[in-house]
Design a protein around this motif. Sequence first.
Motif, PDB file in Angstrom:
ATOM      1  N   ALA A  14       0.877  -1.108  -0.176  1.00 14.63           N
ATOM      2  CA  ALA A  14      -0.075   0.097  -0.101  1.00 14.63           C
ATOM      3  C   ALA A  14       0.818   1.407   0.010  1.00 14.63           C
ATOM      4  CB  ALA A  14      -0.877   0.160   1.328  1.00 14.63           C
ATOM      5  N   MET A  15       0.676   2.285  -0.742  1.00 14.49           N
ATOM      6  CA  MET A  15       1.234   3.564  -0.677  1.00 14.49           C
ATOM      7  C   MET A  15       1.005   4.111   0.366  1.00 14.49           C
ATOM      8  SD  MET A  15       0.826   6.475  -3.642  1.00 14.49           S
ATOM      9  CE  MET A  15       1.854   5.896  -5.074  1.00 14.49           C
ATOM     10  N   THR A  16       1.828   4.820   1.094  1.00 10.03           N
ATOM     11  CA  THR A  16       1.852   5.346   2.415  1.00 10.03           C
ATOM     12  C   THR A  16       1.323   7.001   2.057  1.00 10.03           C
ATOM     13  OG1 THR A  16       4.385   6.197   2.424  1.00 10.03           O
ATOM     14  CG2 THR A  16       3.455   4.052   3.380  1.00 10.03           C
ATOM     15  N   LYS A  17       1.076   7.858   2.979  1.00  7.58           N
ATOM     16  CA  LYS A  17       0.760   9.175   2.785  1.00  7.58           C
ATOM     17  C   LYS A  17       1.916   9.964   2.151  1.00  7.58           C
ATOM     18  CE  LYS A  17      -1.230  13.215   4.778  1.00  7.58           C
ATOM     19  NZ  LYS A  17      -1.814  13.963   6.079  1.00  7.58           N
ATOM     20  N   SER A  18       2.977   9.768   2.851  1.00  6.50           N
ATOM     21  CA  SER A  18       4.162  10.329   2.462  1.00  6.50           C
ATOM     22  C   SER A  18       4.346  10.143   0.829  1.00  6.50           C
ATOM     23  CB  SER A  18       5.496  10.367   3.160  1.00  6.50           C
ATOM     24  OG  SER A  18       5.797   8.871   3.416  1.00  6.50           O
ATOM     25  N   GLN A  19       4.484   8.836   0.495  1.00  8.14           N
ATOM     26  CA  GLN A  19       4.621   8.265  -0.873  1.00  8.14           C
ATOM     27  C   GLN A  19       3.657   9.154  -1.698  1.00  8.14           C
ATOM     28  OE1 GLN A  19       4.484   4.190  -0.305  1.00  8.14           O
ATOM     29  NE2 GLN A  19       6.735   4.119  -0.521  1.00  8.14           N
ATOM     30  N   LEU A  20       2.326   8.955  -1.450  1.00  7.06           N
ATOM     31  CA  LEU A  20       1.154   9.537  -1.889  1.00  7.06           C
ATOM     32  C   LEU A  20       1.673  11.116  -2.368  1.00  7.06           C
ATOM     33  CD1 LEU A  20      -1.455   9.394  -3.412  1.00  7.06           C
ATOM     34  CD2 LEU A  20      -2.466   9.787  -1.221  1.00  7.06           C
ATOM     35  N   VAL A  21       2.085  11.952  -1.228  1.00 10.56           N
ATOM     36  CA  VAL A  21       2.323  13.301  -1.224  1.00 10.56           C
ATOM     37  C   VAL A  21       3.319  13.640  -2.318  1.00 10.56           C
ATOM     38  CG1 VAL A  21       3.072  15.435   0.194  1.00 10.56           C
ATOM     39  CG2 VAL A  21       1.244  14.027   1.103  1.00 10.56           C
ATOM     40  N   ALA A  22       4.371  12.660  -1.971  1.00 13.17           N
ATOM     41  CA  ALA A  22       5.548  12.948  -3.176  1.00 13.17           C
ATOM     42  C   ALA A  22       5.132  12.803  -4.396  1.00 13.17           C
ATOM     43  CB  ALA A  22       6.767  11.944  -2.598  1.00 13.17           C
ATOM     44  N   ALA A  23       4.594  11.653  -4.801  1.00 13.48           N
ATOM     45  CA  ALA A  23       3.958  11.571  -6.009  1.00 13.48           C
ATOM     46  C   ALA A  23       2.872  12.692  -6.918  1.00 13.48           C
ATOM     47  CB  ALA A  23       3.224  10.122  -6.249  1.00 13.48           C
ATOM     48  N   LEU A  24       2.069  13.117  -5.675  1.00 13.78           N
ATOM     49  CA  LEU A  24       1.287  14.233  -6.066  1.00 13.78           C
ATOM     50  C   LEU A  24       2.055  15.515  -6.331  1.00 13.78           C
ATOM     51  CD1 LEU A  24      -1.699  15.051  -6.369  1.00 13.78           C
ATOM     52  CD2 LEU A  24      -1.706  15.630  -3.778  1.00 13.78           C
ATOM     53  N   ALA A  25       3.016  15.829  -5.513  1.00 11.87           N
ATOM     54  CA  ALA A  25       3.820  16.958  -5.894  1.00 11.87           C
ATOM     55  C   ALA A  25       4.555  16.736  -7.321  1.00 11.87           C
ATOM     56  CB  ALA A  25       4.581  17.139  -4.592  1.00 11.87           C
ATOM     57  N   ASP A  26       5.049  15.730  -7.705  1.00 12.47           N
ATOM     58  CA  ASP A  26       5.568  15.295  -8.849  1.00 12.47           C
ATOM     59  C   ASP A  26       4.576  15.567 -10.060  1.00 12.47           C
ATOM     60  OD1 ASP A  26       7.977  14.469 -10.517  1.00 12.47           O
ATOM     61  OD2 ASP A  26       7.057  12.564 -11.000  1.00 12.47           O
TER      62      ASP A  26
ATOM     63  N   MET B 181       1.895  17.457  -9.726  1.00 12.80           N
ATOM     64  CA  MET B 181       1.560  18.938  -9.966  1.00 12.80           C
ATOM     65  C   MET B 181       2.868  19.692 -10.297  1.00 12.80           C
ATOM     66  SD  MET B 181      -0.651  19.120  -6.236  1.00 12.80           S
ATOM     67  CE  MET B 181      -0.561  20.569  -6.165  1.00 12.80           C
ATOM     68  N   GLY B 182       3.740  19.441 -10.238  1.00 14.49           N
ATOM     69  CA  GLY B 182       5.068  19.974 -10.442  1.00 14.49           C
ATOM     70  C   GLY B 182       5.272  21.216  -9.329  1.00 14.49           C
ATOM     71  N   SER B 183       5.068  20.604  -8.267  1.00 15.33           N
ATOM     72  CA  SER B 183       5.027  21.615  -7.089  1.00 15.33           C
ATOM     73  C   SER B 183       5.886  20.724  -5.857  1.00 15.33           C
ATOM     74  CB  SER B 183       3.772  22.164  -6.588  1.00 15.33           C
ATOM     75  OG  SER B 183       3.058  21.153  -6.269  1.00 15.33           O
ATOM     76  N   ASP B 184       6.122  21.561  -4.798  1.00 12.94           N
ATOM     77  CA  ASP B 184       6.807  21.042  -3.521  1.00 12.94           C
ATOM     78  C   ASP B 184       5.686  20.115  -3.085  1.00 12.94           C
ATOM     79  OD1 ASP B 184       5.173  23.140  -2.532  1.00 12.94           O
ATOM     80  OD2 ASP B 184       6.804  23.989  -1.607  1.00 12.94           O
ATOM     81  N   LYS B 185       6.385  19.471  -1.908  1.00  9.39           N
ATOM     82  CA  LYS B 185       5.557  18.615  -1.278  1.00  9.39           C
ATOM     83  C   LYS B 185       4.747  19.245  -0.083  1.00  9.39           C
ATOM     84  CE  LYS B 185       9.005  14.597  -1.194  1.00  9.39           C
ATOM     85  NZ  LYS B 185       9.914  13.730  -0.502  1.00  9.39           N
ATOM     86  N   LYS B 186       4.934  20.347   0.443  1.00  8.21           N
ATOM     87  CA  LYS B 186       4.167  21.127   1.217  1.00  8.21           C
ATOM     88  C   LYS B 186       2.825  21.441   0.547  1.00  8.21           C
ATOM     89  CE  LYS B 186       4.225  24.802   4.473  1.00  8.21           C
ATOM     90  NZ  LYS B 186       5.081  26.027   5.065  1.00  8.21           N
ATOM     91  N   THR B 187       3.024  22.154  -0.611  1.00  5.42           N
ATOM     92  CA  THR B 187       1.671  22.415  -1.198  1.00  5.42           C
ATOM     93  C   THR B 187       0.793  21.109  -1.349  1.00  5.42           C
ATOM     94  OG1 THR B 187       2.824  24.172  -2.336  1.00  5.42           O
ATOM     95  CG2 THR B 187       0.798  23.768  -3.497  1.00  5.42           C
TER      96      THR B 187
END
Length: 95
Positions: free
Chosen positions: A4-16, A18-24
């Motif tokens: 299962a994908m963890t939240k931090s992995q999901l945030v990193a993939a989402l940032a990638d 979106m072309g933005s940083d992990k905080k956003t």
Amino acid sequence: MAKAMTKSQLVAALADEMGSDKKTAGGALDAVCALITREVAAGGSVTLPGVGKIYCRERPERTVRNPATGESFTKEADKVVKMTIAKALKDSVNG
């Protein structure tokens, strides 16, 4: 079966994506989760295009059995969160 994908992995993939940083990306994910939670808790439903529909369903009072003791008892009416998966997602997984 894949892990299962963890939240931090999901945030990193989402940032990638979106072309933005992990905080956003993390803020966007938290906002979407809060919005879904608020809407479903209020009795509404949320449709995520291509993913599915999340909604709340009421279950009536019913008789259930404790499997350990065999004792039957009445369980009060409650609500349960359900999700119907979109056909597009089912097709992409199966085909």
